[in-house]
Design a protein around this motif. Structure first.
Motif, PDB file in Angstrom:
ATOM      1  N   THR A  78      41.069  43.286   6.429  1.00  0.00           N
ATOM      2  CA  THR A  78      41.137  43.795   5.061  1.00  0.00           C
ATOM      3  C   THR A  78      42.534  43.717   4.462  1.00  0.00           C
ATOM      4  O   THR A  78      42.712  44.044   3.285  1.00  0.00           O
ATOM      5  N   VAL A  79      43.524  43.297   5.244  1.00  0.00           N
ATOM      6  CA  VAL A  79      44.843  43.032   4.662  1.00  0.00           C
ATOM      7  C   VAL A  79      44.749  41.850   3.703  1.00  0.00           C
ATOM      8  O   VAL A  79      45.332  41.871   2.605  1.00  0.00           O
ATOM      9  N   TRP A  80      43.986  40.835   4.091  1.00  0.00           N
ATOM     10  CA  TRP A  80      43.931  39.588   3.322  1.00  0.00           C
ATOM     11  C   TRP A  80      42.564  39.304   2.723  1.00  0.00           C
ATOM     12  O   TRP A  80      42.481  38.642   1.678  1.00  0.00           O
ATOM     13  N   LEU A  81      41.485  39.757   3.376  1.00  0.00           N
ATOM     14  CA  LEU A  81      40.141  39.440   2.896  1.00  0.00           C
ATOM     15  C   LEU A  81      39.667  40.493   1.902  1.00  0.00           C
ATOM     16  O   LEU A  81      39.839  41.690   2.121  1.00  0.00           O
ATOM     17  N   LEU A  82      39.058  40.042   0.828  1.00  0.00           N
ATOM     18  CA  LEU A  82      38.643  40.928  -0.262  1.00  0.00           C
ATOM     19  C   LEU A  82      37.147  40.791  -0.518  1.00  0.00           C
ATOM     20  O   LEU A  82      36.528  39.789  -0.168  1.00  0.00           O
ATOM     21  N   GLN A  83      36.571  41.830  -1.117  1.00  0.00           N
ATOM     22  CA  GLN A  83      35.170  41.796  -1.523  1.00  0.00           C
ATOM     23  C   GLN A  83      35.077  42.458  -2.885  1.00  0.00           C
ATOM     24  O   GLN A  83      35.204  43.681  -3.004  1.00  0.00           O
ATOM     25  N   ARG A  84      34.900  41.655  -3.918  1.00  0.00           N
ATOM     26  CA  ARG A  84      34.860  42.203  -5.276  1.00  0.00           C
ATOM     27  C   ARG A  84      33.757  43.245  -5.400  1.00  0.00           C
ATOM     28  O   ARG A  84      32.619  43.011  -5.025  1.00  0.00           O
ATOM     29  N   GLY A  85      34.114  44.408  -5.919  1.00  0.00           N
ATOM     30  CA  GLY A  85      33.156  45.474  -6.160  1.00  0.00           C
ATOM     31  C   GLY A  85      33.003  46.461  -5.024  1.00  0.00           C
ATOM     32  O   GLY A  85      32.305  47.457  -5.157  1.00  0.00           O
ATOM     33  N   SER A  86      33.656  46.206  -3.880  1.00  0.00           N
ATOM     34  CA  SER A  86      33.481  47.089  -2.728  1.00  0.00           C
ATOM     35  C   SER A  86      34.642  48.069  -2.589  1.00  0.00           C
ATOM     36  O   SER A  86      35.803  47.666  -2.678  1.00  0.00           O
ATOM     37  N   PRO A  87      34.352  49.358  -2.331  1.00  0.00           N
ATOM     38  CA  PRO A  87      35.427  50.309  -2.041  1.00  0.00           C
ATOM     39  C   PRO A  87      36.056  50.057  -0.678  1.00  0.00           C
ATOM     40  O   PRO A  87      37.114  50.598  -0.363  1.00  0.00           O
ATOM     41  N   GLU A  88      35.400  49.231   0.153  1.00  0.00           N
ATOM     42  CA  GLU A  88      35.955  48.870   1.452  1.00  0.00           C
ATOM     43  C   GLU A  88      37.022  47.792   1.334  1.00  0.00           C
ATOM     44  O   GLU A  88      37.681  47.459   2.318  1.00  0.00           O
ATOM     45  N   SER A  89      37.189  47.252   0.149  1.00  0.00           N
ATOM     46  CA  SER A  89      38.170  46.203  -0.099  1.00  0.00           C
ATOM     47  C   SER A  89      39.305  46.749  -0.957  1.00  0.00           C
ATOM     48  O   SER A  89      39.134  47.690  -1.731  1.00  0.00           O
ATOM     49  N   LYS A  90      40.479  46.137  -0.827  1.00  0.00           N
ATOM     50  CA  LYS A  90      41.556  46.434  -1.762  1.00  0.00           C
ATOM     51  C   LYS A  90      41.234  45.787  -3.110  1.00  0.00           C
ATOM     52  O   LYS A  90      40.346  44.942  -3.211  1.00  0.00           O
ATOM     53  N   GLU A  91      41.990  46.182  -4.126  1.00  0.00           N
ATOM     54  CA  GLU A  91      41.831  45.526  -5.420  1.00  0.00           C
ATOM     55  C   GLU A  91      42.195  44.052  -5.280  1.00  0.00           C
ATOM     56  O   GLU A  91      42.993  43.663  -4.434  1.00  0.00           O
ATOM     57  N   MET A  92      41.602  43.225  -6.138  1.00  0.00           N
ATOM     58  CA  MET A  92      41.668  41.785  -5.959  1.00  0.00           C
ATOM     59  C   MET A  92      43.087  41.225  -6.030  1.00  0.00           C
ATOM     60  O   MET A  92      43.368  40.184  -5.456  1.00  0.00           O
ATOM     61  N   HIS A  93      44.008  41.920  -6.704  1.00  0.00           N
ATOM     62  CA  HIS A  93      45.374  41.409  -6.842  1.00  0.00           C
ATOM     63  C   HIS A  93      46.311  41.928  -5.741  1.00  0.00           C
ATOM     64  O   HIS A  93      47.498  41.636  -5.757  1.00  0.00           O
ATOM     65  N   LYS A  94      45.764  42.680  -4.780  1.00  0.00           N
ATOM     66  CA  LYS A  94      46.614  43.298  -3.761  1.00  0.00           C
ATOM     67  C   LYS A  94      46.473  42.676  -2.377  1.00  0.00           C
ATOM     68  O   LYS A  94      46.870  43.274  -1.376  1.00  0.00           O
ATOM     69  N   ALA A  95      45.952  41.461  -2.296  1.00  0.00           N
ATOM     70  CA  ALA A  95      45.814  40.811  -0.987  1.00  0.00           C
ATOM     71  C   ALA A  95      47.186  40.652  -0.338  1.00  0.00           C
ATOM     72  O   ALA A  95      48.175  40.349  -1.006  1.00  0.00           O
ATOM     73  N   GLY A  96      47.240  40.886   0.964  1.00  0.00           N
ATOM     74  CA  GLY A  96      48.501  40.751   1.675  1.00  0.00           C
ATOM     75  C   GLY A  96      49.047  42.098   2.114  1.00  0.00           C
ATOM     76  O   GLY A  96      48.390  43.132   2.000  1.00  0.00           O
ATOM     77  N   THR A  97      50.263  42.088   2.627  1.00  0.00           N
ATOM     78  CA  THR A  97      50.861  43.300   3.196  1.00  0.00           C
ATOM     79  C   THR A  97      51.481  44.218   2.141  1.00  0.00           C
ATOM     80  O   THR A  97      51.944  45.304   2.484  1.00  0.00           O
ATOM     81  N   GLU A  98      51.511  43.805   0.880  1.00  0.00           N
ATOM     82  CA  GLU A  98      52.008  44.587  -0.248  1.00  0.00           C
ATOM     83  C   GLU A  98      53.518  44.804  -0.161  1.00  0.00           C
ATOM     84  O   GLU A  98      54.151  44.541   0.862  1.00  0.00           O
ATOM     85  N   SER A  99      54.081  45.285  -1.246  1.00  0.00           N
ATOM     86  CA  SER A  99      55.533  45.437  -1.330  1.00  0.00           C
ATOM     87  C   SER A  99      55.998  46.705  -0.614  1.00  0.00           C
ATOM     88  O   SER A  99      55.214  47.617  -0.350  1.00  0.00           O
ATOM     89  N   ASP A 100      57.301  46.756  -0.303  1.00  0.00           N
ATOM     90  CA  ASP A 100      57.874  47.949   0.322  1.00  0.00           C
ATOM     91  C   ASP A 100      57.700  49.165  -0.578  1.00  0.00           C
ATOM     92  O   ASP A 100      57.481  50.279  -0.084  1.00  0.00           O
ATOM     93  N   GLU A 101      57.770  48.950  -1.875  1.00  0.00           N
ATOM     94  CA  GLU A 101      57.602  50.068  -2.807  1.00  0.00           C
ATOM     95  C   GLU A 101      56.181  50.610  -2.753  1.00  0.00           C
ATOM     96  O   GLU A 101      55.970  51.831  -2.712  1.00  0.00           O
ATOM     97  N   ASP A 102      55.183  49.713  -2.736  1.00  0.00           N
ATOM     98  CA  ASP A 102      53.789  50.150  -2.655  1.00  0.00           C
ATOM     99  C   ASP A 102      53.510  50.896  -1.355  1.00  0.00           C
ATOM    100  O   ASP A 102      52.751  51.868  -1.327  1.00  0.00           O
ATOM    101  N   GLN A 103      54.141  50.431  -0.271  1.00  0.00           N
ATOM    102  CA  GLN A 103      53.901  51.013   1.048  1.00  0.00           C
ATOM    103  C   GLN A 103      54.860  52.163   1.378  1.00  0.00           C
ATOM    104  O   GLN A 103      54.741  52.782   2.434  1.00  0.00           O
ATOM    105  N   ARG A 104      55.799  52.423   0.504  1.00  0.00           N
ATOM    106  CA  ARG A 104      56.766  53.513   0.684  1.00  0.00           C
ATOM    107  C   ARG A 104      57.519  53.396   2.010  1.00  0.00           C
ATOM    108  O   ARG A 104      57.558  54.342   2.807  1.00  0.00           O
ATOM    109  N   VAL A 105      58.083  52.238   2.242  1.00  0.00           N
ATOM    110  CA  VAL A 105      58.868  52.013   3.452  1.00  0.00           C
ATOM    111  C   VAL A 105      60.301  51.647   3.078  1.00  0.00           C
ATOM    112  O   VAL A 105      60.599  51.296   1.937  1.00  0.00           O
TER     113      VAL A 105
END
Length: 231
Positions: free
Chosen positions: A85-112
């Motif tokens: 689920t870091v990279w794979l998406l499913q449009r419309g599913s709460p089990e998926s991230k939003e479609m533009h957030k594929a990947g490990t995300e930014s340090d700001e988003d992850q608060r690291v």
């Protein structure tokens, strides 16, 4: 000073999910052992052998392989789901991230790193290897438990398979030989396919179906196309 009863109730409320499922796990494990012992002893009687007691059955390869073959598939499910689920998406599913957030995300988003807050775990604000390991620690741990329980399944399965062959007056096999046996892969793959089916089903069913009040479901009135939205 908080009365002991209130502290217990607060602890039970704060940990209700893990306590209830932990208790259910122990109950079902016990009854699995009871049923497994009955099945094993029925087989022994049919062969003219003596039945065994409950304590001895708990230490048997028959019980160990029955338990570990399920554990390894469950932790495989979590491991694949966490990393997938870091990279794979499913449009419309709460089990998926939003479609533009594929990947490990930014340090700001992850608060690291410099984006960590005072409430963040200590290693989230660290750099280098510590942050790298901590940022993947859940998936790594699930992988370790999966591999450990799969190994335990192979060892206990080899012992159980060897016992069966001895009862049939055939020579037992070594652990490495057992890894090539249909018995090992049959036990393994029948569990893997069920877990993969469950993951895929949850991802697609949650697009169109709802469970009011559950964080695993979208809000009842959310659009079918809403992605990464939880109730």
């Amino acid at each position: 000073m908080t009365p002991p009863t209130n502290r217990f109730l607060r602890f039970a409320k704060d940990n209700g999910l893990s306590l209830v499922f932990g208790a259910m796990f122990l109950v079902t494990l016990f009854w699995q052992a009871v049923a497994g012992q009955a099945e094993y002893n029925d087989e022994m009687r049919s062969l003219g052998a003596d039945p065994i007691g409950f304590g001895r059955y708990l230490a048997s390869a028959h019980f160990a392989v029955a338990v570990t073959e399920n554990w390894q598939s469950e932790y495989l499910q979590f491991f694949l789901y966490l990393f997938g689920t870091v990279w794979l998406l499913q449009r419309g599913s709460p089990e998926s991230k939003e479609m533009h957030k594929a990947g490990t995300e930014s340090d700001e988003d992850q608060r690291v790193g410099r984006h960590a807050t005072p409430e963040s775990p200590r290693w989230a604000g660290a750099g280098g290897l510590r942050q790298l390991l901590y940022s993947r620690s859940l998936g790594i741990w699930m992988c370790v438990v999966f591999l450990g329980s799969w190994y335990a399944q192979s060892v206990s399965g080899a012992a159980a398979f060897g016992e069966q062959r001895l009862r049939e007056l055939e020579s037992p096999v070594t652990w490495s030989e057992y890894l090539t046996e249909p018995d090992f892969w049959g036990r393994t793959l029948q569990n893997w396919q069920s877990e993969l089916l469950a993951i895929g089903s949850m991802a697609i069913f949650s697009v169109y179906l709802r469970q009011r009040g559950s964080p695993e479901s979208k809000p009842v009135g959310a659009s079918h196309h809403a992605t990464g939205v939880e109730g």
